[in-house]
Design a protein around this motif. Structure first.
Motif, mmCIF file in Angstrom:
data_model
loop_
_atom_site.group_PDB
_atom_site.id
_atom_site.type_symbol
_atom_site.label_atom_id
_atom_site.label_comp_id
_atom_site.label_asym_id
_atom_site.label_seq_id
_atom_site.Cartn_x
_atom_site.Cartn_y
_atom_site.Cartn_z
ATOM 1 N N ARG A 2 0.841 -1.185 0.000
ATOM 2 C CA ARG A 2 0.000 0.000 0.000
ATOM 3 C C ARG A 2 0.882 1.243 0.000
ATOM 4 O O ARG A 2 1.801 1.358 0.782
ATOM 5 N N ASP A 38 -4.992 7.613 -0.235
ATOM 6 C CA ASP A 38 -4.543 6.392 -0.900
ATOM 7 C C ASP A 38 -5.333 6.203 -2.182
ATOM 8 O O ASP A 38 -6.546 6.419 -2.212
ATOM 9 N N GLU A 41 -7.886 0.747 -3.782
ATOM 10 C CA GLU A 41 -7.327 -0.544 -4.188
ATOM 11 C C GLU A 41 -8.410 -1.595 -4.340
ATOM 12 O O GLU A 41 -9.340 -1.665 -3.529
ATOM 13 N N SER A 417 -2.179 2.210 -7.955
ATOM 14 C CA SER A 417 -1.653 2.432 -6.601
ATOM 15 C C SER A 417 -0.126 2.375 -6.581
ATOM 16 O O SER A 417 0.506 2.912 -5.671
#
Lengths: 476, 471
Positions: A2, A38, A41, A417
């Motif tokens: 991540r 972020d 995902e 990502s």
């Protein structure tokens, strides 16, 4: 892994040697509070579901009472005989409005329009794209119509006649609109003799059209060929329930996803399509085979060369300095699998400056192959990629179709990502290497749409033999 | 500073509006779903302020506003200023110089441009915004407004406020002549496009007096002869805070962010906006027709003057347009396309921000074998039959449903929200006007739609322009 982007802390350091205005320097001295964000995902923020052989990516977004569905269906002229191209094209509007087993064309359109459900089917070389958008309150109706249209079309003969006429009309307009004619010419030359580059033959509409449509439809439109994206005011339970019976009562027949081998690349020539317009539309083009490990190097190199908007070299040269073009850019079609990727350099300029624009583009290509990119230039390109992930990918409505495309193209689902990290790892040598490896001026061929009475053909011959192309569409 | 706090109406987002002492209106539209914001600077400036001789100046100015200021796009404005002035002087002299003098001037020009290059940081504004994560950055000029917009991460508001406030106060017209050429190439792209040529001719025929009759991009002879001084004069006269609305939409906090906006935009000197007199369109007396020779498939545009934007009649006309051509179940699609008379039909209403009367347009592409007369007769026959038979409740409800969904969909994107709020505020003095219109839309009855149909849509009020095909 991540990746957490601390956007505000990314360096905007002052770099020696770069020309900067007082304003730019002041901006560089600014400190920004960190932003934690972020890239969504798959598997965490985006659910990946499987129903009846299709893959569904779901992003719940309850901010608005809206739902949007994007479906990629593998199919199209790439998988058929070239003579079927026209039928592949006709299939899209016939699914959109040709009626279904249970609903006449009029009834189908009436329910759709009355409930403000947007529904479209577009055909590409290797897939159909279905888009549906509706208010949450009519979702059940929308699903019903979607299933009817995709799996149980009736191909009403009267509507078919209308749509055949419309497709022909669109083609007439395509061939008289310079930008569209240029991209038709591009495929035609790049995939010479291959179904991907074929022109439609409308004489196939002279007989048994419905039968042909049914054959093509059943070949492609099954859940196993579908990648689906859903975003909006829905839950996983609702989607599972809706897609549980999202299947037809037939199986795909005759579908082969092995693509016919592509012919050799065209010779280095100037391919010219004559159109009486006040400009020359120019495309420099070559086929490339980008290795996966080189993907990010190529992307960053292209950003610097001509893909990065107003700060990229070709735009600065051809548009800004020479004043030759409003629109000019370069592009690598990297997400084109199973079609071979291409490098493209585009410009549209006044007829008497076509040669100058081509020269300027070739000079910039030569420069990026010959010289290392300065530190500050690669920094701008990297910062642009790194810091804009948040502005490019934070809108769910736009992001989910991107994920559908990734999956469809066999790209890694963590592509977005990891994009920032991968771009950040590209160095100056990588950019030079990518330019040398993937843009070969000896192979670049040139496509021009323009007026032969205004563009000096003798001047063009220095770029290669000039071949006139007649984009002949049979039965038009 | 005056503060208005407007609570969200209907289902719209939270909206807060301020007016700074210099007259600048600042609107915040809150949507905290992602840490990004859209910044929009919109001016009540467009081609309606132009006149023959300087057509296209609004659009050219928009291009020039990306070239920087005294502090942006240059490493030394003091030195650059003299070079720019000399370049301007030479360009003014060139048309009147004899061949010997012209060659000398060109030589000097070449040297000056080389000198200028050493000082100019081309397209630096883009570089600044790209580096901090800017996306969707662009600008657009229309008949009645010009807007500059982009998306940025929400921690970069100060970069936006600093940069935008500077360029709108301290413009420098550098690289003027090459940019003028770029604009002319943009214009040529339109000249090669039959749909664009049809539109230019339709609007020039439909309006004989109102200043929306020339193309926003301008006529070639005006673009290529306009001087930097004319552009600068236009900028100084029209780019004043009182004619500007700025909107920040997305992850914004009005109470905190207004301080930042005030810090940078509060310095913008208050200037009295010029008095604007807009020539109004006289009543049309009879059908107007024109034909454009163009090697293209035949196309037809039909236009009718409509009511001013903001009136109930205006929204009734919008609904009528939707009833006529939106979706495959619409009347004209069924009667014209499905019956093989046309290959496509579309209509919409141009509002012109209530500066001049609106224009309802219907674009029809005749089907092969159908001539313009047959298509025209069919269009008017449909309109006349609707006048006699009326429209159904279902078709009106369908149009209303779609109107409502369009307003909802508009909120999917903070940039669209920002642009919409800016237009609402600039034109109607209410950033949430679009949401309030929904109430008006709901109230419109069949009689209202029939009234506008009878009042505005008829052959003797029509402008009909055809292109390509046969005459």
């Amino acid at each position: 892994m991540r990746k957490i982007l601390l956007i505000g802390l990314l360096s905007l350091s002052i770099l020696a040697g770069e020309m900067k205005s007082p304003m730019a320097k002041e901006v560089e001295r600014m400190k920004f509070p960190p932003l934690k964000w972020d890239v969504p995902e798959v598997g965490k923020d985006i659910k990946m579901l499987k129903e009846n052989g299709s893959v569904i990516f779901l992003k719940e977004n309850h901010n608005l009472p809206l739902v949007e569905i994007t479906i990629y269906v593998r199919g199209g002229r790439l998988y058929t005989d070239p003579t079927d191209r026209a039928v592949c094209e006709l299939l899209a509007p016939m699914l959109e409005r040709g009626g279904t087993k249970d609903l006449s064309p009029e009834k189908f359109s009436d329910i759709l329009d009355f409930n403000a459900i947007s529904f479209s089917v577009d055909q590409g070389v290797d897939h159909y794209t279905i888009r549906l958008s509706c208010m949450k309150e009519v979702l059940d109706t929308a699903f019903y119509l979607l299933k009817q249209a995709l799996f149980y079309p009736s191909f009403n003969e009267r509507i078919m006649k209308v749509e055949i006429q419309n497709i022909k009309d669109t083609w007439r307009k395509n061939l008289e609109t310079p930008s569209r004619a240029l991209w038709i010419l591009s495929d035609y030359v790049a995939y010479d003799g291959h179904p991907a580059g074929s022109l439609p033959d409308f004489t196939v509409f002279e007989s048994r059209v419905k039968e042909k449509l049914q054959r093509i439809h059943r070949m492609f439109f099954v859940p196993e060929h579908m990648v689906i994206g859903v975003v909006g005011d829905v839950t996983e339970e609702e989607i599972r329930s809706a897609f549980k019976d999202f299947k037809p009562d037939y199986k795909s027949e005759g579908f082969k996803d092995d693509v016919k081998p592509f012919s050799e690349e065209p010779q280095k020539k100037v391919f010219f399509y004559n159109l009486q317009i006040p400009q020359g539309y120019i495309l420099l083009q070559e086929r490339v085979r980008v290795e996966p490990s080189d993907l990010y190097r190529v992307m960053l190199m292209n950003e610097i060369l001509g893909g990065g908007g107003f700060t990229s070299r070709i735009v600065l040269k051809v548009r800004n300095e020479m004043g030759l073009a409003y629109s000019t850019y370069t592009y690598f079609s990297l997400f084109s699998n199973p079609l071979p990727p291409h490098f493209y350099a585009f410009s549209a300029t006044r007829s008497d400056a076509v040669q100058d624009a081509i020269d300027a583009i070739l000079n910039e290509i030569k420069r990026i192959r010959d010289e290392k990119v300065p530190v500050e230039e690669i920094k701008v390109a990297k910062d642009s990629y790194l810091n804009s992930t948040i502005t490019r990918y934070s809108n769910d409505w736009r992001f989910i179709p991107r994920i559908v495309n990734l999956y469809f193209r066999d790209m890694p689902l963590d592509y977005y990502s990891k994009l920032a990290e991968n771009i950040n790892n590209v160095g100056i040598e990588d950019v030079l290497e990518a330019a040398r490896k993937y843009i070969n001026p000896d192979k670049l061929y040139i496509l021009i749409v323009g007026d032969t009475t205004k563009i000096d053909l003798d001047k063009l011959r220095k770029f290669g033999e000039v071949e006139f192309v007649n984009l002949e569409v049979k039965g038009l | 500073m005056l503060l208005f706090l407007i609570l969200g109406v209907l289902s719209g987002p939270e909206v807060t509006k301020y007016v700074l002492d210099n007259g600048l209106r600042v609107v915040f539209v809150e949507d905290h779903s992602a840490p990004v914001f859209a910044g929009v600077v919109q001016f009540d400036v467009g081609s309606y302020l132009e006149h023959p001789g300087i057509t296209g100046v609004s659009h050219l100015l928009e291009h020039m506003l990306f070239k920087g200021s005294k502090k942006l796009g240059t490493i030394d404005y003091g030195r650059e200023k003299k070079i720019i002035q000399r370049i301007w002087d030479i360009y003014e002299k060139l048309p009147y110089a004899d061949s010997l003098e012209r060659s000398k001037l060109r030589e000097e020009l070449k040297k000056l441009k080389e000198e200028e290059k050493k000082l100019v940081v081309s397209e630096e504004i883009w570089k600044i915004y790209y580096r901090v994560g800017g996306a969707n950055m662009n600008a657009s000029t229309g008949n009645t407004s010009t807007q500059y917009f982009l998306l940025l991460p929400s921690n970069k508001k100060e970069v936006w406020a600093k940069t935008e406030s500077d360029r709108f106060q301290n413009l420098v017209l550098r690289e003027f002549y090459s940019e003028r050429d770029v604009v002319n190439e943009e214009r040529r792209m339109g000249d090669g496009n039959p749909s664009s040529v049809l539109w230019d001719n339709l609007i020039a025929t439909a309006y004989i007096a109102a200043p929306v009759r020339w193309p926003v991009i301008g006529w070639e002879s005006d673009i290529m002869n306009i001087t930097p001084q004319e552009v600068m004069d236009y900028y100084k006269k029209n780019y004043v805070p009182e004619r500007c609305v700025i909107v920040l939409a997305g992850d914004v906090y009005p109470e905190k962010d207004i301080k930042l906006v005030k810090k940078y935009f509060g310095r913008w000197k208050k200037r009295k906006p010029p008095l604007i007199r807009i020539t109004q369109e006289p009543e049309q007396r009879g059908t107007r027709r024109a034909h454009v020779e163009f090697r293209a498939t035949p196309r037809m545009g039909i236009a009718f003057h409509g009511p001013y934007y903001g009136t109930k009649d205006y929204f009734a006309l919008e609904l009528l347009s939707m009833i006529l051509t939106d979706g495959n179940s619409s009347i004209m699609r069924q009667e014209l396309v499905d019956k093989g008379i046309a290959t496509s039909v579309n209509s919409y209403v141009m509002d012109f921000d209530k500066k001049v009367v609106s224009l309802m347009t219907i674009f029809v592409n005749p089907a092969p074998g159908k001539n313009f007369k047959e298509v025209e007769d069919s269009v008017f026959s449909i309109l006349e039959s609707i006048k006699k038979e009326g429209i159904s409740q279902r078709s009106l409800k369908r149009a209303k449903n779609n109107y409502k969904k369009d307003i909802l969909s508009w909120q999917k994107n903070v940039l669209w929200m920002a642009i919409g709020a800016a237009s609402n505020e600039r034109v109607m003095g209410d950033p949430e006007y679009s949401f309030k219109v929904l109430k008006t839309i709901e109230e419109i009855k069949i009689e209202d739609v029939m009234n506008v149909l009878k009042k505005y849509i008829s052959l003797d009020r029509a402008t009909i322009v055809t292109l390509g095909g046969e005459k």
